[in-house]
Structure formats: C-alpha cells, structure tokens
Design a protein around this motif. Structure first.
Motif, PDB file in Angstrom:
ATOM      1  N   ARG A  14       0.813  -1.219   0.000  1.00  0.00           N
ATOM      2  CA  ARG A  14       0.000   0.000   0.000  1.00  0.00           C
ATOM      3  C   ARG A  14       0.848   1.271   0.000  1.00  0.00           C
ATOM      4  O   ARG A  14       0.552   2.229  -0.712  1.00  0.00           O
ATOM      5  CB  ARG A  14      -0.913  -0.046   1.235  1.00  0.00           C
ATOM      6  N   GLU A  80      -3.551   5.803   3.036  1.00  0.00           N
ATOM      7  CA  GLU A  80      -4.924   5.296   3.131  1.00  0.00           C
ATOM      8  C   GLU A  80      -5.909   5.972   2.194  1.00  0.00           C
ATOM      9  O   GLU A  80      -6.742   5.294   1.595  1.00  0.00           O
ATOM     10  CB  GLU A  80      -5.445   5.446   4.564  1.00  0.00           C
ATOM     11  N   GLU A 104      -8.942   5.253  -2.433  1.00  0.00           N
ATOM     12  CA  GLU A 104      -8.731   4.518  -1.186  1.00  0.00           C
ATOM     13  C   GLU A 104      -7.670   3.443  -1.435  1.00  0.00           C
ATOM     14  O   GLU A 104      -7.681   2.777  -2.464  1.00  0.00           O
ATOM     15  CB  GLU A 104     -10.024   3.841  -0.745  1.00  0.00           C
ATOM     16  N   HIS A 106      -6.113  -0.018   0.243  1.00  0.00           N
ATOM     17  CA  HIS A 106      -6.397  -1.065   1.224  1.00  0.00           C
ATOM     18  C   HIS A 106      -5.363  -2.182   1.104  1.00  0.00           C
ATOM     19  O   HIS A 106      -4.994  -2.567  -0.011  1.00  0.00           O
ATOM     20  CB  HIS A 106      -7.787  -1.667   0.989  1.00  0.00           C
ATOM     21  N   ASP A 107      -4.947  -2.730   2.252  1.00  0.00           N
ATOM     22  CA  ASP A 107      -4.047  -3.887   2.249  1.00  0.00           C
ATOM     23  C   ASP A 107      -4.779  -5.111   1.721  1.00  0.00           C
ATOM     24  O   ASP A 107      -5.954  -5.326   2.030  1.00  0.00           O
ATOM     25  CB  ASP A 107      -3.554  -4.195   3.674  1.00  0.00           C
ATOM     26  N   GLU A 108      -4.072  -5.915   0.950  1.00  0.00           N
ATOM     27  CA  GLU A 108      -4.562  -7.213   0.487  1.00  0.00           C
ATOM     28  C   GLU A 108      -3.533  -8.264   0.874  1.00  0.00           C
ATOM     29  O   GLU A 108      -2.369  -7.935   1.148  1.00  0.00           O
ATOM     30  CB  GLU A 108      -4.731  -7.218  -1.044  1.00  0.00           C
ATOM     31  N   THR A 113      -2.085  -4.463  -2.817  1.00  0.00           N
ATOM     32  CA  THR A 113      -2.937  -3.328  -2.484  1.00  0.00           C
ATOM     33  C   THR A 113      -4.191  -3.337  -3.338  1.00  0.00           C
ATOM     34  O   THR A 113      -4.114  -3.505  -4.560  1.00  0.00           O
ATOM     35  CB  THR A 113      -2.189  -1.995  -2.742  1.00  0.00           C
TER      36      THR A 113
END
Length: 147
Positions: A14, A80, A104, A106-108, A113
């Motif tokens: 991210r 973020e 936006e 977001h962590d995956e 990301t």
C-alpha cells in the motif's frame, strides 16, 4: 450523471502504491493513458488538506493537445486516502461545477494493495473512456511498481 468506480489490485504494498500517486517523479512516470505523458516539470504537489495536485497531460502524437489538471486536496490520510476536487465548470460536457476524485488504498493478502477509485459526478457518456484511460494508466503503473 454517475459515479465512476474502479477497483484494482496492485502487486505492491500500500505505501508504494500511495507514493506513486503523491511523489511527483513517480506520478510523471505513469500517469495518463497510453499515448499521453506528463512532463515532470508540469507536476506540482502540495500534499495536505487545502493543498493541490497540478500537472499537464500531453498527447505524444500532437504535443499541442494538452489536458491540464488542477485539483485541491480535501482529505489526505497517508497511505490510506486521497480526496481531491477539481473545478470543471469550464468544461460543458461535465454538467457540474466540481469533479471529486476519491482514492482509497487497502491492504490485500501477499503484500498487495486494493485501490478503490471513485470519480463523481461523472457524465455517463464519458465514463467508458475515463474507465479505459484509468485502466491504461494503471498498466503503466504496474510496470513502475514491478521495477
């Protein structure tokens, strides 16, 4: 009018994806659909609420075709969220005074990301081209993140 929403998974953490949107050198290296580029000297980013992101996309085949971007940040949360607004009242096709872009991060799993991009209000007639343009830009970003 519609909300243009694009969700995309990048094979990078991210923080690196966020930096690609906020670092002038990186933004100039990938932003714009294939056939367009962003000269580094046109990029000016003041990364704070009330700050700005300014740059000019230039058509590679016809450098006289230019698309200046000038957005004001209304929300910034490091790694973020980026939210910017651009005055588009001078572009009749938009049918709105302000175009809002929300990104936006977001962590995956696996250090990847998920990016969720929302542009609104967006004229439905222009949404397909915009979606294609973002997709083309993101292919260039994939190469930057892999390097």
């Amino acid at each position: 009018m519609t909300d243009l929403v694009i969700t995309r998974i990048f094979d990078a953490p991210r923080e690196l994806v966020y930096r690609a949107f906020t670092d002038p050198d990186q933004l100039a290296a990938w932003f714009g659909p294939v056939g367009w580029s962003v000269p580094r000297d046109s990029v000016d980013i003041d990364l704070r609420v009330g700050g700005h992101q300014r740059f000019t996309m230039v058509n590679d085949a016809d450098p006289d075709m230019r698309s200046p971007q000038n957005a004001t940040f209304v929300e910034v949360i490091e790694n973020e969220l980026l939210v910017g607004e651009e005055n588009v009242a001078h572009i009749p096709e938009f049918g709105a005074d302000v175009l809002r872009l929300r990104i936006e991060f977001h962590d995956e799993e696996g250090g990847r990301t998920r990016l969720v991009l929302t542009q609104s209000p967006f004229p439905e007639a222009m949404a397909g081209d915009a979606r294609e343009g973002w997709g083309s830009s993101f292919q260039k970003l994939d190469k930057i993140l892999a390097g």
